[in-house]
Write a protein that holds these residues in place. Structure first.
Motif, PDB file in Angstrom:
ATOM      1  N   LEU A 339     168.307  24.251  68.977  1.00 34.27           N
ATOM      2  CA  LEU A 339     167.181  23.336  68.830  1.00 34.27           C
ATOM      3  C   LEU A 339     166.451  23.089  70.138  1.00 34.27           C
ATOM      4  N   ASP A 340     167.123  23.287  71.256  1.00 37.71           N
ATOM      5  CA  ASP A 340     166.459  23.088  72.544  1.00 37.71           C
ATOM      6  C   ASP A 340     165.955  24.397  73.131  1.00 37.71           C
ATOM      7  N   GLY A 341     165.825  25.400  72.270  1.00 35.66           N
ATOM      8  CA  GLY A 341     165.321  26.694  72.703  1.00 35.66           C
ATOM      9  C   GLY A 341     163.960  26.986  72.099  1.00 35.66           C
ATOM     10  N   PRO A 342     163.468  28.213  72.249  1.00 34.98           N
ATOM     11  CA  PRO A 342     162.138  28.567  71.745  1.00 34.98           C
ATOM     12  C   PRO A 342     162.097  28.734  70.236  1.00 34.98           C
ATOM     13  N   ASP A 343     160.913  28.571  69.698  1.00 35.81           N
ATOM     14  CA  ASP A 343     160.626  28.807  68.286  1.00 35.81           C
ATOM     15  C   ASP A 343     160.860  30.290  67.980  1.00 35.81           C
ATOM     16  N   PRO A 344     161.375  30.631  66.784  1.00 35.35           N
ATOM     17  CA  PRO A 344     161.569  32.060  66.465  1.00 35.35           C
ATOM     18  C   PRO A 344     160.272  32.857  66.497  1.00 35.35           C
ATOM     19  N   GLU A 345     159.143  32.169  66.308  1.00 41.22           N
ATOM     20  CA  GLU A 345     157.846  32.842  66.365  1.00 41.22           C
ATOM     21  C   GLU A 345     157.094  32.487  67.647  1.00 41.22           C
ATOM     22  N   CYS A 346     157.830  32.159  68.703  1.00 39.48           N
ATOM     23  CA  CYS A 346     157.233  31.883  70.010  1.00 39.48           C
ATOM     24  C   CYS A 346     156.258  32.996  70.375  1.00 39.48           C
ATOM     25  N   VAL A 347     155.019  32.629  70.687  1.00 40.03           N
ATOM     26  CA  VAL A 347     153.997  33.647  70.918  1.00 40.03           C
ATOM     27  C   VAL A 347     154.199  34.368  72.248  1.00 40.03           C
ATOM     28  N   GLN A 348     155.081  33.838  73.105  1.00 41.52           N
ATOM     29  CA  GLN A 348     155.393  34.526  74.353  1.00 41.52           C
ATOM     30  C   GLN A 348     156.539  35.527  74.177  1.00 41.52           C
ATOM     31  N   GLY A 349     157.108  35.591  72.965  1.00 45.71           N
ATOM     32  CA  GLY A 349     158.133  36.571  72.670  1.00 45.71           C
ATOM     33  C   GLY A 349     159.558  36.135  72.945  1.00 45.71           C
ATOM     34  N   TYR A 350     159.765  34.896  73.438  1.00 45.61           N
ATOM     35  CA  TYR A 350     161.111  34.448  73.774  1.00 45.61           C
ATOM     36  C   TYR A 350     161.976  34.258  72.530  1.00 45.61           C
ATOM     37  N   GLY A 351     161.359  33.859  71.426  1.00 43.48           N
ATOM     38  CA  GLY A 351     162.111  33.693  70.189  1.00 43.48           C
ATOM     39  C   GLY A 351     162.633  35.013  69.660  1.00 43.48           C
ATOM     40  N   GLU A 352     161.813  36.052  69.734  1.00 40.73           N
ATOM     41  CA  GLU A 352     162.250  37.377  69.289  1.00 40.73           C
ATOM     42  C   GLU A 352     163.459  37.857  70.075  1.00 40.73           C
ATOM     43  N   GLN A 353     163.456  37.577  71.364  1.00 43.01           N
ATOM     44  CA  GLN A 353     164.573  37.990  72.207  1.00 43.01           C
ATOM     45  C   GLN A 353     165.867  37.313  71.765  1.00 43.01           C
ATOM     46  N   LEU A 354     165.775  36.009  71.458  1.00 49.72           N
ATOM     47  CA  LEU A 354     166.966  35.284  71.033  1.00 49.72           C
ATOM     48  C   LEU A 354     167.434  35.733  69.654  1.00 49.72           C
ATOM     49  N   LEU A 355     166.487  35.991  68.761  1.00 46.19           N
ATOM     50  CA  LEU A 355     166.855  36.449  67.416  1.00 46.19           C
ATOM     51  C   LEU A 355     167.639  37.763  67.482  1.00 46.19           C
ATOM     52  N   ALA A 356     167.292  38.588  68.433  1.00 50.46           N
ATOM     53  CA  ALA A 356     167.951  39.886  68.553  1.00 50.46           C
ATOM     54  C   ALA A 356     169.378  39.767  69.069  1.00 50.46           C
ATOM     55  N   THR A 357     169.676  38.631  69.721  1.00 51.81           N
ATOM     56  CA  THR A 357     171.002  38.490  70.336  1.00 51.81           C
ATOM     57  C   THR A 357     171.817  37.336  69.766  1.00 51.81           C
ATOM     58  N   ARG A 358     171.275  36.649  68.742  1.00 61.95           N
ATOM     59  CA  ARG A 358     171.980  35.481  68.198  1.00 61.95           C
ATOM     60  C   ARG A 358     173.341  35.918  67.655  1.00 61.95           C
ATOM     61  N   GLY A 359     174.348  35.070  67.890  1.00 61.48           N
ATOM     62  CA  GLY A 359     175.682  35.439  67.467  1.00 61.48           C
ATOM     63  C   GLY A 359     176.281  34.523  66.430  1.00 61.48           C
ATOM     64  N   ARG A 360     175.670  33.328  66.217  1.00 61.32           N
ATOM     65  CA  ARG A 360     176.296  32.395  65.299  1.00 61.32           C
ATOM     66  C   ARG A 360     175.750  32.542  63.886  1.00 61.32           C
ATOM     67  N   THR A 361     176.494  32.014  62.939  1.00 64.61           N
ATOM     68  CA  THR A 361     176.105  32.082  61.541  1.00 64.61           C
ATOM     69  C   THR A 361     174.848  31.248  61.308  1.00 64.61           C
ATOM     70  N   VAL A 362     173.929  31.790  60.549  1.00 62.01           N
ATOM     71  CA  VAL A 362     172.693  31.078  60.242  1.00 62.01           C
ATOM     72  C   VAL A 362     172.977  30.016  59.182  1.00 62.01           C
ATOM     73  N   PRO A 363     172.595  28.743  59.419  1.00 65.13           N
ATOM     74  CA  PRO A 363     172.858  27.687  58.431  1.00 65.13           C
ATOM     75  C   PRO A 363     172.125  27.938  57.117  1.00 65.13           C
ATOM     76  N   LYS A 364     172.715  27.480  56.034  1.00 63.87           N
ATOM     77  CA  LYS A 364     172.088  27.576  54.726  1.00 63.87           C
ATOM     78  C   LYS A 364     171.536  26.216  54.326  1.00 63.87           C
ATOM     79  N   PRO A 365     170.353  26.182  53.711  1.00 67.71           N
ATOM     80  CA  PRO A 365     169.803  24.910  53.257  1.00 67.71           C
ATOM     81  C   PRO A 365     170.734  24.225  52.266  1.00 67.71           C
ATOM     82  N   SER A 366     170.713  22.894  52.253  1.00 69.73           N
ATOM     83  CA  SER A 366     171.563  22.129  51.341  1.00 69.73           C
ATOM     84  C   SER A 366     170.951  22.134  49.944  1.00 69.73           C
ATOM     85  N   GLY A 367     171.767  22.478  48.941  1.00 69.79           N
ATOM     86  CA  GLY A 367     171.316  22.392  47.551  1.00 69.79           C
ATOM     87  C   GLY A 367     170.469  23.571  47.129  1.00 69.79           C
ATOM     88  N   ASP A 368     170.741  24.077  45.947  1.00 71.81           N
ATOM     89  CA  ASP A 368     169.952  25.149  45.359  1.00 71.81           C
ATOM     90  C   ASP A 368     169.718  24.794  43.899  1.00 71.81           C
TER      91      ASP A 368
END
Length: 411
Positions: A339-368
């Motif tokens: 949450l204290d990092g860049p947006d996944p669609e950061c226009v400077q490309g920092y979000g793309e860099q993090l998405l490529a190296t993320r290691g933790r499980t992506v949270p799932k929304p509550s309730g379906d």
């Protein structure tokens, strides 16, 4: 409207800067009245489809409206699900406007008949947004369901014929409709509507299709340039403040208002910091608890934490931080970014860099609440039939049919 907590005054401080500390009441809030929906849009932020039998009763909903009136909330954004399939929807709408709470509601148009259109046009405190995610049936129906394009256009035609002024054509921006911005604007102009664009978030079912639907980097720039050129005639609900890092700030607050100036009430009364962050991590309380909605807004530990000055984390050293504020909290959370990092669609490309190296499980929304017969994320056909019994008495407390009446005791 006053800040929720005492704020030290600073010479030259902008009003928008004080918003970061939170207000005594939200400027507006989103209220999902029901999860029931006749569609199964692939990118639905609340995973709607089936009604939750625990949803607030008519009396409980009116009690919330009374609180909003007392708190002097300017207006409420009502959504779902498809709010108009809830049998007491018009009763609640009339109750809200009679108590000086303006209503903006979003609809796929399924229940906007000529009679209903005249009813909307005759109430100056009601604004309607018709959802359409493609300027052509081919693009729209691929995500919203076969027939949904024609349904939306029919609703807009009824509203235009009834003399409704400045109703909205609401579009969630995807990589498939970004090239259609001029066509959307022309479509809105044809019916006397105002175009409203919203960012696609990886929330609800949208988390399943975000990778294939969110705009590509080049399209982000294309959208930004288009918004700069049309910003005075197109609404965005402050959705695209992350794009301001291209240079010129877009119209709006250009900050994350979660828990500060906006929040969400879901159909069962749970209050979340943001309409796009339906997850226990962002659950602040429930309106059924002692103190009601006002108590949650005022005293929630989550909201108090969100109203503290933000440090910016890894983004603080970026030259564009003061413009984009690190982007969208929900977009970061549901793509597995800090949450204290860049947006996944950061226009400077920092979000793309993090998405490529993320290691933790992506949270799932509550309730379906998706229709059980739907194999996600494929869209389903829209089935529109005329039934004389649409407003029939409730069939039972467990009924989850999106077109069923409320559970016994809810009216």
């Amino acid at each position: 409207m006053t800040p929720a907590t005492p704020v030290p005054t600073r010479p030259g401080s902008r009003l928008v800067d004080l918003f970061e500390y939170g207000l005594a009441a939200p400027i507006c809030l989103t209220w999902e009245l029901t999860y029931a929906c006749n569609l199964s849009c692939t990118h639905c932020l609340s995973s709607s489809g089936r009604r939750d039998p625990r949803e607030l009763t008519t009396a409980e909903a009116k009690a919330v409206i009374d609180e909003l009136e007392a708190m002097q909330v300017f207006y409420v954004n009502i959504g779902g699900g498809e709010p108009t399939v809830r049998p007491d929807f018009w009763e609640l709408l009339d109750y809200a406007t009679a108590h000086r709470v303006g209503v903006k509601f979003s609809t796929n148009g399924v229940r906007i008949t000529p009679e209903i259109a005249r009813r909307v046009a005759g109430n100056d405190y009601v604004d309607v947004q018709v959802s359409l995610d493609g300027a052509t049936a081919e693009v729209n129906d691929a995500v919203r369901g076969t027939g949904s394009y024609d349904t939306a256009l029919r609703a807009m035609r009824h509203l235009a014929d009834a003399g409704a002024r400045n109703f909205k054509l609401s579009v969630v921006c995807t990589r498939y409709n970004i090239p259609q911005m001029d066509d959307f604007k022309a479509l809105a102009d044809r019916y006397g509507a105002q175009l409203r664009l919203t960012r696609l978030r990886p929330s609800g079912r949208g988390a399943d299709v975000w990778d294939e639907l969110h705009p590509l980097p080049g399209q982000q720039r294309q959208l930004y340039d288009w918004l700069v050129a049309h910003g005075d005639t197109v609404l965005t609900g402050d959705s695209f403040f992350h794009l301001s890092a291209y240079g010129q700030a877009l119209p709006g607050l250009n900050l994350c208002g979660a828990g500060r100036v906006v929040c969400l009430i879901d159909p069962v009364g749970d209050v979340y910091a943001c309409p796009f962050a339906i997850h226990d991590e962002f659950l602040a309380g429930n309106v059924r608890e002692p103190g009601g909605f006002a108590g949650v807004w005022r005293d929630s530990a989550l909201f108090r934490r969100l109203r503290e000055p933000q440090q910016g984390g890894a983004c603080r050293s970026c030259a564009f931080y003061d413009t984009c504020k690190g982007g969208c909290m929900a977009a970061k959370f549901f793509t597995g970014l800090p949450l204290d990092g860049p947006d996944p669609e950061c226009v400077q490309g920092y979000g793309e860099q993090l998405l490529a190296t993320r290691g933790r499980t992506v949270p799932k929304p509550s309730g379906d609440h998706s229709h059980r017969t739907v194999s996600r994320p494929r869209p389903v056909d829209v089935v529109l039939t005329r039934r004389a019994d649409l407003n029939r008495p409730p069939v039972g407390a467990c009924c989850e049919d999106p077109l069923a009446g409320p559970a016994e005791g809810t009216t």
